[in-house]
Every structure is written in C-alpha cells, then in structure tokens.
Design a protein around this motif. Sequence first.
Motif, short mmCIF file in Angstrom:
data_model
loop_
_atom_site.label_atom_id
_atom_site.label_comp_id
_atom_site.label_asym_id
_atom_site.label_seq_id
_atom_site.Cartn_x
_atom_site.Cartn_y
_atom_site.Cartn_z
N ARG A 1 0.83 -1.21 0.00
CA ARG A 1 0.00 0.00 0.00
C ARG A 1 0.87 1.27 0.00
NH1 ARG A 1 -3.68 2.55 -2.28
NH2 ARG A 1 -4.51 4.28 -1.09
N GLU B 1 2.01 1.81 -3.42
CA GLU B 1 0.92 2.33 -4.27
C GLU B 1 0.72 3.83 -4.04
OE1 GLU B 1 -1.74 -1.78 -4.10
OE2 GLU B 1 -2.55 0.04 -3.19
N SER C 1 -0.42 3.75 5.41
CA SER C 1 -1.03 2.71 4.56
C SER C 1 -2.56 2.72 4.65
CB SER C 1 -0.47 1.33 4.93
OG SER C 1 -0.42 1.18 6.33
#
Length: 373
Positions: free
Chosen positions: A258, A261, A354
């Motif tokens: 995460r 990302e 996250s």
Amino acid sequence: MNNRIFLSPPHMGGNELAYIQEAFESNYIAPLGHNVDVFESQIKEYTGAKYALALTSGTAAIHLALRVLGIKDGDEVMASTFTFIGSVAPILYERCTPFFIDSDAASWNLDPNLLEEELAHRAATGKKQPKALIVTHLYGQCADIKRLAALCEHYGVYLIEDAAESLGATYEGKQSGTFGKMGVYSFNGNKIITTSGGGMLVSDDEKLIAHARHLSTQAREAAPHYEHIEFGYNYRMSNIVAGIGRGQMEVLDQRIQRRREIYERYHRALASIEGIAFMPELPNSVGNRWLTTLMLPESIAPEQVRLALERDNIESRPLWKPMHAQPLFQGAQNRLNGISDTLFQHGICLPSGSSLSDETVDRIVSRLKELIH
Ligand SMILES: Cc1ncc(COP(=O)(O)O)c(C=O)c1O
C-alpha cells in the motif's frame, strides 16, 4: 482533530488485541513471554537474519550494537549525516567521536564514493580507520549497501545498518538490515509497522546477540542473588508490546504494497512538474516507501507548503536536518558534498500512511498543485 491527515499513523491488522489478550491470560505482563519469542521468530523468518533480539526501541538496538562490538571511549564511528538523531545519539552515549558522511544523488543515502575516498585516504596516510559505520536506509529506501558492505569489509570497519525505517526493503532480494555485522529495526508509532514503541537488533553472529540479550536485562549473571560483572540496561521489549508486533508482522507485506501504491499515485500526479524530484530507488533494490519524499522546485519554500497543508489539517514534514548541521554536533568531522543540505533545504515528506485512501491522496495532490504551480 478527527479528520486530520497524519504523516504516518499506526495501522493495525486486526489480531494484535488477541495476542495482547493472550499475554493477559498467561499473566506474562513482563519483558519476556510467548509474544516476544514469536515476534523475534517472525523477524528472523522474514528478514533471513539468524538471530534477533526484541528491545524497547531502535535507538536502544543501535546502542547495544555499539556496546557488544566493543566500541567506546573516543573510538571513531562514521555515520550517515542525512538521518534521524536516534541513529547517532548512541555514539555520544558511548563517548565516541562521530564522523559524518554525506548522501549521493542516486540514493539520497550515504555516498559510497565519499566513504571510499575517506577510507582510502586514511589507508594511504596511515590515519586510523573508524571502528564502525552506521548506515541509514532512509525513508525506507535502500542505500548502496552492497558496495558499502564491501568497503567496510575491505577496510576492517564494522557495518551497522540502521534499517529503522526500512523493514521489508530489499537489495538484490536480500533484506535491508542483513548486510552488516548487525542490523536495527524500529517499531516506533509512525513506522511501517508499529508496536507503539520498540526495536529489534539482528545479526548472524550468535555470540553478539547473546551478549546484547544479557545487556538488555541489566546484565544479570545466573545467580539467585543478582550478581553483576558488567553493567547493562533495561532495554528488553515487553510481552504486551510484542503482541502488537506479532499481529503487525502478519500484515507487513500488505503495508509495504500500500505504501508503494501511495508513492506511485503521488508520483504519477506530480513527477512531471518541473523542479520536482522524488526520492529515487536504486536499481536492484525495492524500498518500502515508508514515506513519500520529494524535492520541491527551487522557487517554492517547503515551509510555506507545510504551513499551507497544516491549515487544511494535513501533516507534512521537512526532510531530516543533516547531523553535521545540528548544533549538537558542531565541530564534528565530516566529508560533505552539499547534497544533504540541498535535500533539507528543498525537500518535504508527504502523508504516506497505509490507511490513506486514494481519494485522500488525490485531495493532497490537488492542494499541492495549487501551492506549487
Ligand atoms: C533512521 C532512524 N534511526 C533510528 C530511529 C530510532 O528508533 P526508535 O524511535 O525506535 O528509537 C528512527 C526512528 O525513530 C529512525 O527513523
């Protein structure tokens, strides 16, 4: 305050409370117990380090690394200048002399060329080599660790890796924290996984970890009357805290994914703006992108951006002020190239937790675009 966007808040996985409950049920409310043993095993398995010791903090782990390597009283220790104080404060605890080395543009971490110049110069002029090098993998991104490890090996310098921010980051598939003689992770409240506060010392050297274990519980000899030959510390991790770590290890890979990302999302939206440069990733390495960090265009003052974001209840942070520029280390020796000073002058850390949603990242991006254009 409820809708404040924090830089890197804790993000629990779900099983942490059950492991704490287990500790309560067994009444091991102590700096030992099943959670501590399991958490150490998880770290060994995950990182590939042979031995691991759970401690109260990453700073304590660095301190114990210096102690068990016998580094003290006027010994010289080289370190990344671009780091957080916890990396290097233990040098002072042991009354050692710090020598700071600057970053390179390729990694923003310790520059192997500067290190090589300094070590080779010493070898050529007969000047004493340092006892150890503390290298930080900053913001979760790997330093050029293979080359740094080879230099330390060649010149007989102990390598201590400060992987406090980089748990899970790899270089050629090998975990950060496992290239040196000893490695350190932190589970402080804002790290990629947290135990509220805590650290881990790892090594492939059984004796070093056994000695650190001894020192972490007041260096008590095995006698009922508490015999002491040397002095230690109260540095061992609590079984309650380790329960949180146990649950967090189960979700570490998801947390890394995460964070990466989130970095990609910021990068896609902002990288094309002239003058913006994100913290790089060395070829052959995969960082955990603990914090997304970037350099702003020279015409923009990071402090103005930080204050503007703050007005929207968004937390951001300047990049670390280099150690060579800290009043605490005034007069310390160093080998500099200006890079960490520039990073400090123009850089900023963005919210990277996250648990951030894509929508929130997009909102931060929009605000940044207004501020930067
Ligand atoms: C690079 C670095 N080194 C050392 C530390 C010290 O870790 P701790 O806060 O667990 O003592 C931290 C984090 O806080 C850190 O970010």
